[in-house]
Design a protein around this motif. Structure first.
Motif, PDB file in Angstrom:
ATOM      1  N   ILE A 103       0.773  -1.292   0.008  1.00 12.67           N
ATOM      2  CA  ILE A 103      -0.007   0.077   0.241  1.00 12.67           C
ATOM      3  C   ILE A 103       0.810   1.276   0.100  1.00 12.67           C
ATOM      4  O   ILE A 103       0.488   2.406  -0.498  1.00 12.67           O
ATOM      5  CB  ILE A 103      -1.050  -0.147   1.086  1.00 12.67           C
ATOM      6  N   TYR A 104       2.238   1.034   0.561  1.00 16.42           N
ATOM      7  CA  TYR A 104       2.912   2.326   0.499  1.00 16.42           C
ATOM      8  C   TYR A 104       3.965   2.388  -0.427  1.00 16.42           C
ATOM      9  O   TYR A 104       5.125   3.138  -0.415  1.00 16.42           O
ATOM     10  CB  TYR A 104       3.440   2.652   1.898  1.00 16.42           C
ATOM     11  N   GLY A 105       4.088   1.375  -1.349  1.00 12.47           N
ATOM     12  CA  GLY A 105       5.042   1.347  -2.310  1.00 12.47           C
ATOM     13  C   GLY A 105       4.471   1.757  -3.921  1.00 12.47           C
ATOM     14  O   GLY A 105       3.566   2.372  -3.896  1.00 12.47           O
ATOM     15  N   PRO A 106       5.596   1.816  -4.849  1.00 12.83           N
ATOM     16  CA  PRO A 106       5.191   2.488  -5.908  1.00 12.83           C
ATOM     17  C   PRO A 106       4.077   1.538  -6.773  1.00 12.83           C
ATOM     18  O   PRO A 106       3.840   0.370  -6.563  1.00 12.83           O
ATOM     19  CB  PRO A 106       6.282   2.371  -6.838  1.00 12.83           C
ATOM     20  N   GLY A 107       3.219   1.882  -7.530  1.00 15.57           N
ATOM     21  CA  GLY A 107       2.134   1.394  -8.465  1.00 15.57           C
ATOM     22  C   GLY A 107       2.970   0.849  -9.749  1.00 15.57           C
ATOM     23  O   GLY A 107       3.943   0.702  -9.809  1.00 15.57           O
ATOM     24  N   ALA A 108       1.892   0.437 -10.574  1.00 16.34           N
ATOM     25  CA  ALA A 108       2.437  -0.101 -11.922  1.00 16.34           C
ATOM     26  C   ALA A 108       3.297   0.826 -12.532  1.00 16.34           C
ATOM     27  O   ALA A 108       4.008   0.437 -13.512  1.00 16.34           O
ATOM     28  CB  ALA A 108       1.228  -0.631 -12.574  1.00 16.34           C
ATOM     29  N   ASN A 109       3.023   2.087 -12.569  1.00 15.88           N
ATOM     30  CA  ASN A 109       3.668   3.284 -13.357  1.00 15.88           C
ATOM     31  C   ASN A 109       4.918   3.584 -12.587  1.00 15.88           C
ATOM     32  O   ASN A 109       5.529   4.812 -13.014  1.00 15.88           O
ATOM     33  CB  ASN A 109       2.682   4.283 -13.736  1.00 15.88           C
ATOM     34  N   ASN A 110       5.512   2.919 -11.582  1.00 16.19           N
ATOM     35  CA  ASN A 110       6.558   3.543 -10.700  1.00 16.19           C
ATOM     36  C   ASN A 110       6.558   4.779 -10.139  1.00 16.19           C
ATOM     37  O   ASN A 110       7.388   5.460 -10.004  1.00 16.19           O
ATOM     38  CB  ASN A 110       7.934   3.535 -11.706  1.00 16.19           C
ATOM     39  N   THR A 111       5.081   5.320 -10.120  1.00 17.09           N
ATOM     40  CA  THR A 111       4.731   6.290  -8.965  1.00 17.09           C
ATOM     41  C   THR A 111       3.585   5.862  -8.010  1.00 17.09           C
ATOM     42  O   THR A 111       3.184   4.894  -8.095  1.00 17.09           O
ATOM     43  CB  THR A 111       4.228   7.461 -10.343  1.00 17.09           C
ATOM     44  N   TYR A 112       3.457   7.060  -7.264  1.00 14.34           N
ATOM     45  CA  TYR A 112       2.410   6.655  -6.322  1.00 14.34           C
ATOM     46  C   TYR A 112       0.993   7.172  -6.908  1.00 14.34           C
ATOM     47  O   TYR A 112       0.735   8.251  -6.537  1.00 14.34           O
ATOM     48  CB  TYR A 112       2.867   7.288  -4.946  1.00 14.34           C
ATOM     49  N   ASP A 113       0.617   6.578  -7.428  1.00 13.98           N
ATOM     50  CA  ASP A 113      -0.788   6.998  -8.238  1.00 13.98           C
ATOM     51  C   ASP A 113      -1.879   5.885  -8.031  1.00 13.98           C
ATOM     52  O   ASP A 113      -1.797   5.052  -7.114  1.00 13.98           O
ATOM     53  CB  ASP A 113      -0.359   6.994  -9.594  1.00 13.98           C
ATOM     54  N   ASP A 114      -2.893   5.770  -8.879  1.00 11.57           N
ATOM     55  CA  ASP A 114      -4.230   5.097  -8.481  1.00 11.57           C
ATOM     56  C   ASP A 114      -3.853   3.687  -8.743  1.00 11.57           C
ATOM     57  O   ASP A 114      -4.575   2.770  -8.580  1.00 11.57           O
ATOM     58  CB  ASP A 114      -5.293   5.476  -9.382  1.00 11.57           C
ATOM     59  N   THR A 115      -2.721   3.245  -9.389  1.00  4.27           N
ATOM     60  CA  THR A 115      -2.433   1.912  -9.586  1.00  4.27           C
ATOM     61  C   THR A 115      -1.912   1.119  -8.529  1.00  4.27           C
ATOM     62  O   THR A 115      -1.518  -0.069  -8.599  1.00  4.27           O
ATOM     63  CB  THR A 115      -1.633   1.681 -10.649  1.00  4.27           C
ATOM     64  N   ILE A 116      -1.676   1.628  -7.512  1.00  3.66           N
ATOM     65  CA  ILE A 116      -0.979   1.048  -6.120  1.00  3.66           C
ATOM     66  C   ILE A 116      -1.730  -0.123  -5.741  1.00  3.66           C
ATOM     67  O   ILE A 116      -1.319  -1.196  -5.408  1.00  3.66           O
ATOM     68  CB  ILE A 116      -0.603   1.899  -5.041  1.00  3.66           C
ATOM     69  N   ALA A 117      -3.040   0.105  -5.675  1.00  7.92           N
ATOM     70  CA  ALA A 117      -4.052  -1.197  -5.268  1.00  7.92           C
ATOM     71  C   ALA A 117      -3.921  -2.197  -6.275  1.00  7.92           C
ATOM     72  O   ALA A 117      -4.168  -3.313  -5.692  1.00  7.92           O
ATOM     73  CB  ALA A 117      -5.483  -0.418  -5.012  1.00  7.92           C
ATOM     74  N   THR A 118      -3.681  -2.114  -7.358  1.00  7.72           N
ATOM     75  CA  THR A 118      -3.650  -3.243  -8.342  1.00  7.72           C
ATOM     76  C   THR A 118      -2.350  -3.720  -8.294  1.00  7.72           C
ATOM     77  O   THR A 118      -2.269  -4.877  -9.042  1.00  7.72           O
ATOM     78  CB  THR A 118      -3.699  -2.614  -9.671  1.00  7.72           C
ATOM     79  N   THR A 119      -1.238  -3.604  -7.452  1.00  8.00           N
ATOM     80  CA  THR A 119      -0.073  -4.090  -7.493  1.00  8.00           C
ATOM     81  C   THR A 119       0.064  -4.888  -6.096  1.00  8.00           C
ATOM     82  O   THR A 119       1.454  -5.454  -5.816  1.00  8.00           O
ATOM     83  CB  THR A 119       1.173  -3.275  -7.763  1.00  8.00           C
ATOM     84  N   LEU A 120      -0.863  -5.017  -5.144  1.00  7.92           N
ATOM     85  CA  LEU A 120      -0.690  -5.640  -4.126  1.00  7.92           C
ATOM     86  C   LEU A 120      -0.267  -6.958  -4.249  1.00  7.92           C
ATOM     87  O   LEU A 120      -0.771  -7.631  -4.996  1.00  7.92           O
ATOM     88  CB  LEU A 120      -1.721  -5.536  -3.217  1.00  7.92           C
ATOM     89  N   ASN A 121       1.014  -7.268  -3.706  1.00 10.39           N
ATOM     90  CA  ASN A 121       1.540  -8.745  -3.653  1.00 10.39           C
ATOM     91  C   ASN A 121       2.074  -9.255  -4.858  1.00 10.39           C
ATOM     92  O   ASN A 121       2.091 -10.304  -5.301  1.00 10.39           O
ATOM     93  CB  ASN A 121       0.603  -9.622  -2.716  1.00 10.39           C
TER      94      ASN A 121
END
Length: 134
Positions: A103-121
């Motif tokens: 939840i506190y890591g980068p998302g799919a786009n290597n940024t802290y955006d709306d994709t964070i929840a899609t990359t959990l685990n």
């Protein structure tokens, strides 16, 4: 050990340059930043940084401090980065290191955006992450 001293000197020089540049501001003049203030010469080439939203604060992002540890370099001591010619624009963050999405890591786009929840685990990031944000 020699490489550690070399990097320490590089980072100290960049840090000193940032502090000197920040001290040059002040007064009632405008907050414009000149190209000469953003340009820093390193052992590997010339960097051009960016101003930030905070007045008088300069940044150099995605500055390589070692070759990417991929292929034959994996699990070995870091080597000096490749030198570059001309100006290297240092105005965007580098890649995050390979990690499980959280939840506190980068998302799919290597940024802290709306994709964070899609990359959990899931594996996100890159092994090519040996860079500094100064």
């Amino acid at each position: 050990m020699k490489a550690v001293v070399k990097y320490f000197r590089l980072y100290m020089a960049l840090g000193a340059a940032v502090m000197i540049m920040a001290a040059c501001g002040g007064g009632n003049e405008s907050n414009s930043i000149s190209i000469s203030m953003l340009t820093v010469k390193t052992d590997y080439g010339i960097l051009i940084g960016t101003g930030t939203q905070a007045p008088g604060v300069l940044a150099w992002l995605d500055v390589p401090f070692a070759k990417p540890p991929v292929g034959d370099l994996r699990w070995k001591a870091p080597l000096d980065p490749e030198s570059w010619t001309g100006l290297r624009v240092a105005d965007t963050f580098g890649k995050a290191c390979l990690q499980h999405g959280r939840i506190y890591g980068p998302g799919a786009n290597n940024t802290y955006d709306d994709t964070i929840a899609t990359t959990l685990n899931q594996a996100v990031g890159s092994e090519d992450c040996l860079n500094l944000n100064i």
